[in-house]
Write an enzyme that holds these catalytic residues in place. Sequence first.
Site, PDB file in Angstrom:
ATOM      1  N   SER A   1       0.621  -1.170   0.146  1.00 17.94           N
ATOM      2  CA  SER A   1      -0.051   0.096  -0.179  1.00 17.94           C
ATOM      3  C   SER A   1       0.780   1.324  -0.020  1.00 17.94           C
ATOM      4  CB  SER A   1      -0.879  -0.134   1.322  1.00 17.94           C
ATOM      5  OG  SER A   1      -2.150   0.748   1.004  1.00 17.94           O
TER       6      SER A   1
ATOM      7  N   HIS B   1      -7.926  -5.727   1.221  1.00 16.01           N
ATOM      8  CA  HIS B   1      -6.565  -4.964   1.152  1.00 16.01           C
ATOM      9  C   HIS B   1      -5.871  -5.438   2.148  1.00 16.01           C
ATOM     10  CE1 HIS B   1      -4.206  -1.428   0.355  1.00 16.01           C
ATOM     11  NE2 HIS B   1      -4.195  -0.998   1.690  1.00 16.01           N
TER      12      HIS B   1
END
Length: 339
Positions: A177, A319
């Site tokens: 990320s 995620h």
Amino acid sequence: MFEENVYGELPKVYDGINFKVKNEVADAMYGEDYLKNGKATLKEVEISVWNENDTVNIDLTLFIPNNVKKPAPVFLLINNRGKYNTDPTRFIRSQFWPAEMIIDHGYAIAAFHVNDAAPDNRENYQKGVLRLYPEQLGAANGMKAIGAWAWAASRVMDHFKEDKAIDSEKVALVGHSRGGKASLWAGAQDQRFANIFSNCSGNSGAALSRRIFGETIKSINTTFPHWFADIYKKYNDNENALPVDQHMLISLIAPRPVYVTNASEDLWADPKGTYLSLLHAEKVYDLYGKNSALPKNPPKIDSPIIKSYLGYHNREGIHNLTAYDWKNFIKFADYHFNQ
Ligand code: GTR
């Protein structure tokens, strides 16, 4: 153009650097049964860098496999989550940094925490590496947190160059990320990184900005004003004015292998735009004769592309950085390092 418009300038010089092994345990790590099996050596290294009469310390946690005779290839994680994820005592074991699994495959595993380089908030991001480069603070193209994290990855690389237990020609840099934005930027800047892994990095990472899908430049600059150079805000709601898009960042790493990922439920990071970005980078790899022959359309979920200079998977789920992701990182590194 990425320096001038997105991440800011990455300072290349400093007055000095020192590596201090603060703790070394020759028989570290435990088996599945939590009995000590000593399959790795733990080194906790304090990397001190000084410039302009100020010093920054970056703590490196490093495990090296004990059963290999040669210097070991290494995975280095830019840790943007809690420090407990890289617990040197191995009391806590996290999929985010599955150290035992990496060691079992013959790799060393390392991590540093982003807050040592730039605390991840708008109030304090200057209280790390930027103390060494105060001139960056007022400049429109001055680096902020993402630049500082990438810079710190290169200082860890400096350590690997000195550490005889590590094969510094085989350093794989991993980020998830916001860490995956930094791993791409570090890979573009520092050719010593042999493989780059950018996990679910999304906007201003591996995903194309011009698709305006999921997170946008405006939303990232608004929520995280301390990540990119101030000048990047000029492109809020104005993607087409940018002289670059993110496939060019991947291209800057050519011809070195790059692996990017998505998660199927993580639409905020735009899986389609990430795959397209990889696909468009292929042209530059082709210039080096490194044809990846990526399929035109994204592969199905959980169908990794490994035997390629440009690797990819879209993992089922949310995620995150998981054991599934790492298993494929190992396969990709095995393929490239053992070719
Ligand atoms: C999100 C952000 C992303 C990504 C992510 C993370 O909130 O919008 O750009 O960086 O955080 O780092 O987990």
